[in-house]
Scaffold this active site. Structure first.
Site, mmCIF file in Angstrom:
data_model
loop_
_atom_site.group_PDB
_atom_site.id
_atom_site.type_symbol
_atom_site.label_atom_id
_atom_site.label_comp_id
_atom_site.label_asym_id
_atom_site.label_seq_id
_atom_site.Cartn_x
_atom_site.Cartn_y
_atom_site.Cartn_z
ATOM 1 N N ASP A 65 -0.317 -0.692 -4.782
ATOM 2 C CA ASP A 65 -1.193 0.322 -5.289
ATOM 3 C C ASP A 65 -0.966 2.020 -6.101
ATOM 4 O OD1 ASP A 65 -0.733 1.502 -2.920
ATOM 5 O OD2 ASP A 65 -3.269 1.200 -1.911
ATOM 6 N N ASN A 66 -0.259 2.557 -6.010
ATOM 7 C CA ASN A 66 -0.093 3.958 -6.005
ATOM 8 C C ASN A 66 1.803 4.146 -5.159
ATOM 9 O OD1 ASN A 66 -2.950 4.660 -3.847
ATOM 10 N ND2 ASN A 66 -0.893 5.937 -3.169
ATOM 11 N N CYS A 85 -5.645 5.174 -3.233
ATOM 12 C CA CYS A 85 -5.572 3.231 -3.262
ATOM 13 C C CYS A 85 -6.949 3.001 -3.756
ATOM 14 C CB CYS A 85 -5.516 3.647 -1.466
ATOM 15 S SG CYS A 85 -6.473 3.288 -0.601
ATOM 16 N N ASP A 132 0.640 -1.154 0.259
ATOM 17 C CA ASP A 132 -0.417 -0.093 0.096
ATOM 18 C C ASP A 132 1.025 1.475 -0.065
ATOM 19 O OD1 ASP A 132 -2.153 1.739 0.297
ATOM 20 O OD2 ASP A 132 -2.775 1.060 1.768
#
Ligand SMILES: *[C@@H]1O[C@H](CO)[C@@H](O)[C@H](O)[C@H]1NC(C)=O
Ligand SMILES: *[C@@H]1O[C@H](CO)[C@@H](O)[C@H](O)[C@H]1NC(C)=O
Ligand SMILES: *[C@@H]1O[C@H](CO)[C@@H](O)[C@H](O)[C@H]1NC(C)=O
Ligand SMILES: *[C@@H]1O[C@H](CO)[C@@H](O)[C@H](O)[C@H]1NC(C)=O
Ligand SMILES: *[C@@H]1O[C@H](CO)[C@@H](O)[C@H](O)[C@H]1NC(C)=O
Length: 586
Positions: A341-342, A97, A61
């Site tokens: 996610d990012n 996210c 994450d």
């Protein structure tokens, strides 16, 4: 043999602009139910075994690629990077996210799934459910093909006890999400298995308990000979710790496992040219930020260390899971993916911390894959995004790829660095509709709605952004990899006109028009193409920026209208996103 060149024969004023936009947004309707084989993969049977491969996905994450977090994960290196292929040009198309995770499993841009924020009403699990994303997405396609799908850890924000419904495709075997508001509290995680009672923990480290639970799930799959499977393991490190107190959200640095809290004593956030620069050349809300002072820089370095420390338990988890797969005899037939996610920035362009911008730190993310037929220790520069993920998995599984997916599969089996003229993907949209905030500060800005073209091809590496304020940014990453100098004003209109047209297609594209956006602007003439083929003539239409830059199209592009937002709003409303008349002074 004289044969007419495709380009020469097609009239230059090809189609009107409203046709371009309409074609881009409606193309999916024509294809919605059809399935096609992916063009870029022919080799579907790359094993000695007839059994479908398993997929195991480590999904972290907010893990950066550009702040060098991967360099501090020796076990990820040993078991995945050295044993597989790392995609260096891998991106999220929305650096947040919820939107990003929904794109990962659905293969759609956020402008198509419309989960655009991390909290309700425009994001979170309630929005995901109301958009019915899970009716038709990778998990259900795999399930239909006989896969057992298993999930543990963070899914998206807002999975809570009042929302009993598990996403379709993850509801049949093992669904064990982290439950809000304890998704980001490292020593008080709360889980629920298959919508059963809440299982709160106190004093155990989230990643470690996920590790124990994952081993049990793997052993169960092995014992029951459950094949093939998808297993997603999603711990939240190195995300900040998040507390929801009296209706406000408070971010504090991520908490490492006790055994790791003394590591990396001297580590500092990388001092790239974009780090807290003396001269700031940016869109107004970022441009106006004062330089970070010494105490802020110290806090940034402390957060940087906490992030690296918090990832060490993830590194250990990766080793433990892969060794167990091997022990259980599951390793040889399993594709293992490591991604996030990012991305995340610290101190970049004077921004304290966070994600959400179109810049590389936030969008360029780790993506590494190992498994049958995949080259070991390779770095591939093929351009790919989370929207490419479902097609990639389906292709590796030998399953049909739905025509409505917004991206091709990643050329994971080509076993070489592929990019340039014939690469499957050259350009994609980066888009955002939510406020910017800097974690562990009180800063927010409502001027962070934007749409970008990110293009990486032969001779080009660029980022072109239209902000909701009307401001425009253009960065040439060949010369300026850290995006320090906005050269929009100095850039030739012939190039910008092409990028405006491309952005206008990408911002509303669906399925085929996302995969080949130039074909919307320069539709192919089938009869000419057939004729060319017959005569062994290989002239192709316009499928890249290089093709489009042919001088003969200068006037055509000059006469196309440009994209603009009406105002800065924090969600995706079609009527807020439109074109402005041709030849408007920008
Ligand atoms: C996206 O969702 C918002 C509500 O969150 C809605 O107002 C908007 O119309 C939707 N946009 C599109 C293009 O469907
Ligand atoms: C094995 O499968 C049976 C039957 O579906 C199920 O009841 C059991 O929980 C499974 N065991 C494990 C360890 O997953
Ligand atoms: C939350 O609000 C209540 C009522 O106003 C107050 O008593 C309590 O101290 C607050 N909690 C925190 C952690 O601020
Ligand atoms: C930032 O994090 C620290 C803990 O490391 C905390 O004491 C502080 O209150 C946080 N600041 C903000 C503005 O959230
Ligand atoms: C395609 O090319 C043929 C042959 O030059 C021409 O007759 C036809 O009008 C073209 N069609 C379109 C849609 O441009």
């Amino acid at each position: 043999m004289k044969s007419t060149s495709l380009l020469a024969a097609v009239p230059v004023a090809l189609i009107s602009f409203s046709q371009i936009v309409a074609a881009a947004s409606s193309a999916q309707d024509h294809f919605a139910s059809s399935f096609v084989e992916d063009n870029h993969h022919h080799d579907q049977d790359h094993g000695q075994h007839n059994q479908k491969p398993n997929f195991l996905v480590f999904l972290t994450d907010d893990q950066d690629r550009r702040m060098n977090s991967l360099d501090h994960l020796p076990l990820v290196k040993k078991y995945i990077r050295d044993e597989g292929t790392e995609f260096t040009n891998y991106y999220t198309t929305t650096a947040m996210c919820c939107p990003s995770r929904v794109s990962l499993w659905s293969g759609q841009f956020a402008h198509n799934h419309n989960v655009t924020d991390e909290s309700a009403p425009h994001g979170s699990y309630t929005k995901f459910v109301s958009q019915k994303i899970d009716k038709n997405w990778l998990p259900t396609w795999l399930e239909d093909a006989g896969y057992s799908n298993n999930y543990i850890g963070k899914f998206i924000n807002g999975v809570s006890p009042t929302l009993k419904q598990a996403p379709k495709g993850f509801d049949k075997h093992h669904w064990e999400p982290l439950i809000a508001p304890n998704i980001y509290t490292f020593y008080t995680p709360v889980f629920a298995t298959n919508n059963g009672p809440l299982e709160p923990h106190t004093g155990v480290y989230q990643t470690d308990i996920i590790s124990d639970k994952s081993i049990a799930i793997l052993d169960g799959l092995a014992k029951n000979k459950t094949n093939p499977f998808l297993f997603v393991i999603s711990p939240t490190a190195p995300h900040d710790e998040v507390w929801f107190v009296n209706g406000t959200t408070k971010f504090t640095p991520p908490v490492p496992a006790k055994r790791h809290e003394d590591l990396f004593k001297d580590a500092k956030a990388p001092r790239h040219p974009s780090f807290n620069p003396e001269v700031q050349d940016k869109v107004s809300w970022i441009g106006a930020l004062p330089r970070l002072d010494e105490s802020e820089v110290d806090r940034i370095d402390a957060i940087y260390r906490a992030r690296l420390q918090s990832l060490q338990a993830t590194d250990e988890l990766v080793e433990r899971i892969i060794k167990r797969l091997e022990h259980n005899g599951q390793l040889d037939n399993t594709y293992i993916v490591y991604t996030t996610d990012n991305g995340y920035h610290l101190g970049t362009h004077r921004m304290f911390s966070g994600k959400q911008t179109p810049y590389e730190e936030d969008t360029n993310i780790p993506f590494i894959i190992r498994g049958p037929g995949i080259a070991k220790g390779l770095k591939s520069n093929a351009v790919a995004t989370h929207t490419h993920f479902p097609a990639t998995v389906l292709t590796l599984a030998g399953l049909p790829v739905p025509e409505e997916l917004d991206a091709y599969s990643i050329p994971v089996l080509e076993n070489k660095a592929v990019y340039g003229k014939d690469a499957p993907t050259e350009a994609f949209a980066v888009e955002f509709w939510s406020a910017a905030m800097m974690e562990n500060t009180t800063f927010t800005s409502n001027l962070n709605t934007y749409k970008s073209v990110r293009l990486i091809g032969q001779g080009y590496n660029l980022l072109y952004t239209v902000w909701c304020t009307g401001e425009r940014e253009y960065y040439d990453l060949v010369k300026d990899p850290f995006q320090v100098k906005n050269i929009f004003k100095e850039t030739k209109s012939t190039l910008l006109n092409r990028l405006d047209a491309l952005l206008n297609v990408l911002r509303t594209c669906k399925g085929p028009t996302c995969r080949d956006p130039w074909s919307v602007i320069h539709p192919e003439n089938k009869s000419i193409e057939e004729d060319n083929k017959k005569h062994g003539h290989h002239e192709r239409g316009v499928h890249s920026l290089t093709d489009a830059l042919n001088k003969k199209y200068d006037e055509f592009y000059a006469d196309l209208p440009k994209f603009s937002f009406e105002s800065c709003i924090q969600y995706y409303l079609s009527s807020n996103e439109h074109t402005i008349p041709v030849h408007t002074e920008l």
